[in-house]
Design a protein around this motif. Structure first.
Motif, PDB file in Angstrom:
ATOM      1  N   GLU A  83       0.854  -1.178   0.000  1.00 33.52           N
ATOM      2  CA  GLU A  83       0.000   0.000   0.000  1.00 33.52           C
ATOM      3  C   GLU A  83       0.889   1.227   0.000  1.00 33.52           C
ATOM      4  N   GLU A  84       0.714   2.079  -1.007  1.00 32.76           N
ATOM      5  CA  GLU A  84       1.448   3.338  -1.088  1.00 32.76           C
ATOM      6  C   GLU A  84       0.498   4.477  -0.778  1.00 32.76           C
ATOM      7  N   CYS A  85       0.874   5.270   0.209  1.00 28.35           N
ATOM      8  CA  CYS A  85       0.030   6.382   0.650  1.00 28.35           C
ATOM      9  C   CYS A  85       0.746   7.702   0.388  1.00 28.35           C
ATOM     10  N   THR A  86       0.022   8.644  -0.199  1.00 29.26           N
ATOM     11  CA  THR A  86       0.561   9.968  -0.486  1.00 29.26           C
ATOM     12  C   THR A  86      -0.429  11.016   0.011  1.00 29.26           C
ATOM     13  N   ALA A  87      -0.068  12.264  -0.162  1.00 29.92           N
ATOM     14  CA  ALA A  87      -0.963  13.367   0.196  1.00 29.92           C
ATOM     15  C   ALA A  87      -0.906  14.401  -0.922  1.00 29.92           C
ATOM     16  N   THR A  88      -2.037  15.001  -1.220  1.00 31.32           N
ATOM     17  CA  THR A  88      -2.117  16.008  -2.265  1.00 31.32           C
ATOM     18  C   THR A  88      -1.814  17.382  -1.668  1.00 31.32           C
ATOM     19  N   PRO A  89      -0.872  18.112  -2.264  1.00 29.25           N
ATOM     20  CA  PRO A  89      -0.528  19.434  -1.725  1.00 29.25           C
ATOM     21  C   PRO A  89      -1.652  20.450  -1.897  1.00 29.25           C
ATOM     22  N   THR A  90      -1.798  21.311  -0.904  1.00 26.81           N
ATOM     23  CA  THR A  90      -2.684  22.456  -0.962  1.00 26.81           C
ATOM     24  C   THR A  90      -1.797  23.675  -0.737  1.00 26.81           C
TER      25      THR A  90
END
Length: 189
Positions: A83-90
């Motif tokens: 499982e690869e988890c990322t976050a979207t920049p704001t």
């Protein structure tokens, strides 16, 4: 003085923050035998996904987006859960670590254990102030560096490694990984 300056600029990639202070910080840094696993203040490699994800989510402004898959490890014919988890920049950031903006975040779980963490701090570029704020903390987390170059610092244990790299313009990349698992990953499905 030149060796200390080189070591300081490499160690934590922060500008010369005082030769005596760095030497004292390095001498008081823990040895490998006193560090169980590499990680951040609250989350370490090898932790189970539910607790690790909860601690990592606390760093982020938005929920992690996780992509499940399967992978092989080395020559074993078994498919392991990946499982690869990322976050979207704001506005260019995904959250904060140690009061510094995070520009990038990625966590990799294999069989529900944290195996890799990649973070990019988008700092002011005042490396002396960064060392003042975070240098001793990083040394306490990872211990005495195994290798220091002008562009990065490497800490290694038998199974884990951590690197800190200067990407320029105040951007600092921190990578923490279980090197045995991450090197054994050979395909994703």
């Amino acid at each position: 003085m030149k060796i200390i300056h080189y070591c300081v600029s490499a160690l934590l990639l922060f500008a010369l923050a005082g030769c005596e202070r760095l030497e004292q910080d390095m001498l008081s840094a823990p040895d490998d035998t006193s560090i169980d696993r590499y990680g951040l203040d609250t989350v370490k490699l090898g932790e189970k996904r539910p607790e690790a994800a909860k601690q990592l989510q606390a760093l982020l402004d938005q929920p992690m987006q996780c992509k499940p898959g399967k992978t092989g490890l080395g020559d074993k014919r078994k498919a392991y859960r990946l499982e690869e988890c990322t976050a979207t920049p704001t506005n260019g950031t995904v959250g904060k670590l140690w009061d510094e903006p995070l520009g990038f975040f990625k966590a990799v779980f294999v069989e529900d254990q944290l195996c890799s963490l990649e973070l990019q701090l988008n700092t002011s570029g005042d490396y002396e102030a960064l060392y003042d704020a975070h240098g001793k903390k990083i040394l306490n987390l990872f211990g005495k560096p195994d290798e220091a170059k002008a562009t990065g610092v490497l800490w290694q244990r038998e199974t884990d490694e951590a690197t800190l790299k200067d990407l320029g313009d105040g951007k600092v990349r921190l990578e923490i990984r279980n090197k045995q698992v991450m090197q054994a990953l050979h395909h994703q499905g």
